[in-house]
Design an enzyme around this catalytic site. Structure first.
Site, PDB file in Angstrom:
ATOM      1  N   MET A  28       8.328  52.247  22.279  1.00 18.10           N
ATOM      2  CA  MET A  28       8.762  52.800  23.563  1.00 18.10           C
ATOM      3  C   MET A  28       7.824  53.942  23.962  1.00 18.10           C
ATOM      4  O   MET A  28       8.181  54.810  24.756  1.00 18.10           O
ATOM      5  CB  MET A  28      10.207  53.278  23.471  1.00 18.10           C
ATOM      6  CG  MET A  28      11.178  52.144  23.150  1.00 18.10           C
ATOM      7  SD  MET A  28      12.849  52.432  23.715  1.00 18.10           S
ATOM      8  CE  MET A  28      13.272  53.906  22.804  1.00 18.10           C
ATOM      9  N   HIS A  35       4.091  56.018  14.428  1.00 16.76           N
ATOM     10  CA  HIS A  35       3.557  54.795  15.053  1.00 16.76           C
ATOM     11  C   HIS A  35       2.174  54.468  14.508  1.00 16.76           C
ATOM     12  O   HIS A  35       1.800  53.308  14.381  1.00 16.76           O
ATOM     13  CB  HIS A  35       3.454  54.980  16.563  1.00 16.76           C
ATOM     14  CG  HIS A  35       4.770  55.112  17.246  1.00 16.76           C
ATOM     15  ND1 HIS A  35       5.251  56.294  17.746  1.00 16.76           N
ATOM     16  CD2 HIS A  35       5.725  54.180  17.498  1.00 16.76           C
ATOM     17  CE1 HIS A  35       6.431  56.095  18.298  1.00 16.76           C
ATOM     18  NE2 HIS A  35       6.751  54.824  18.153  1.00 16.76           N
ATOM     19  N   GLY A 148       9.282  50.204  11.901  1.00 20.18           N
ATOM     20  CA  GLY A 148       9.384  51.354  11.012  1.00 20.18           C
ATOM     21  C   GLY A 148      10.683  51.339  10.218  1.00 20.18           C
ATOM     22  O   GLY A 148      11.742  50.962  10.732  1.00 20.18           O
TER      23      GLY A 148
HETATM   24  O1  PAF Z   1      12.026  51.241  17.818  1.00 14.08           O
HETATM   25  C1  PAF Z   1      11.759  51.243  19.044  1.00 14.08           C
HETATM   26  O2  PAF Z   1      10.896  51.976  19.525  1.00 14.08           O
HETATM   27  C2  PAF Z   1      12.551  50.334  19.983  1.00 14.08           C
HETATM   28  O3  PAF Z   1      13.867  50.230  19.575  1.00 14.08           O
HETATM   29  C3  PAF Z   1      11.914  48.959  20.153  1.00 14.08           C
HETATM   30  C4  PAF Z   1      11.892  48.189  18.840  1.00 14.08           C
HETATM   31  C5  PAF Z   1      10.509  49.088  20.704  1.00 14.08           C
HETATM   32  C6  PAF Z   1      12.720  48.120  21.153  1.00 14.08           C
HETATM   33  O4  PAF Z   1      12.742  48.713  22.407  1.00 14.08           O
END
Ligand code: PAF
Length: 302
Positions: A28, A35, A148
């Site tokens: 997101m 990340h 994650g």
């Molecule tokens: O973990 C996230 O950032 C969100 O829940 C995801 C998996 C991108 C789904 O919108």
């Protein structure tokens, strides 16, 4: 690095990459060190890395932080570029849900996975997650998708969806990345505006580390360990803005609550610090690895 916003352009590139091994990292945005580890994992398993950035309205409740969720497009793209990501899929809601997203076909995860922990305070959240993840899988058609471990319940829901629906994708876990003081990296850490909030946020990690320590000392009952950890950590100081939402233990595979602590136990915690909600978890035996001031990794206890 390609940046693609429309489904048509994305599908055209995906078609050209039909002989590649695609490793997919759905996000997101508001990308951080956590990340980074997902993307590195992706690079190690795929010949092309695709990252999606989409703040999914479906997974936010009416009183949650959808509007204020951090949106840091330029920094996110720079980070992806610097890590050698091949393509960032950056759709908006109009592109993904041209008919609107209020009424649509949804994926409802099994009740036993969502009627506990985050699912209790965030009704509908995991339906929103599973729905968007399935939709992204359909578009991206990855061989690997990286998630994650910090979002342990989300991980369990996705893994179950893939198994129940026979989706041709392998789900790859990426370990939680922590700040030097133990706080798990999260996009929501940017909401911790005062030094006091930041200090109180560290209690999540301390609760986990304390339970690990009690287990090492031979404690075997979940109830006893959770109670003792709460007493020893939360009673030692004044934490006016810290509100524990849950502290629990589940089996690492089934994600069902467990009364006995053993090597398959995962400990989960969630708390509100002021109006910031944070989560964290660890396997009972997992070394909690933190970077030291020079960025090298070291192991730390309570
Ligand atoms: O973990 C996230 O950032 C969100 O829940 C995801 C998996 C991108 C789904 O919108």
């Amino acid at each position: 690095m390609k940046i693609v916003e429309s489904i048509e352009s994305f599908s055209a590139i995906r078609q050209r990459w039909k002989n590649e091994t695609i490793a997919f990292v759905p996000t997101m945005g508001a990308l951080h060190g956590g990340h980074l580890s997902l993307m590195e994992k992706a690079k190690s398993v795929g010949s092309k890395v695709i990252v999606s950035i989409y703040v999914n309205p479906l997974q936010f409740g009416p009183n949650e932080d959808f509007q204020r969720y951090p949106r840091t497009r330029e920094a996110d793209l720079e980070l992806c570029e610097s890590l050698g990501v091949d393509l960032v899929f950056y759709p908006d809601t109009q592109a993904l849900h041209p008919k609107g997203w209020v009424s649509l076909t949804q994926v409802v995860p099994p009740i036993e996975l969502v009627n506990q922990f985050c699912g209790l305070s965030r009704p509908g959240h995991f339906t929103g997650v599973a729905t968007i993840v399935l939709k992204l899988f359909q578009l991206v058609q990855p061989q690997f998708a990286i998630f994650g471990e910090k979002d342990a319940q989300q991980f369990a829901v996705i893994r179950r969806m893939v198994s129940d629906l026979n989706l041709p994708v392998q789900i790859v876990p990426a370990p939680t990345v922590r700040e030097p003081d133990g706080l798990a990296k999260s996009s929501r850490n940017s909401y911790l505006s005062s030094a006091s909030d930041r200090h109180q946020a560290r209690l999540l990690f301390r609760l986990l580390a304390t339970i690990q320590e009690l287990y090492k000392q031979g404690m075997e009952t979940t109830d006893e360990a959770l109670k003792l950890a709460m007493e020893s950590v939360l009673n030692e100081g004044l934490y006016p803005d810290f509100q524990l939402e849950y502290l629990g233990a589940v089996h690492r595979e089934t994600f069902l609550p467990t009364e006995i602590l053993d090597e398959d136990t995962r400990i989960l915690v969630a708390a509100q610090i002021g109006n910031v909600r944070l989560i964290d978890n660890t396997l009972i035996n997992e070394p909690l690895v933190l970077p030291d001031r020079d960025g090298a990794l070291m192991q730390l206890t309570v």
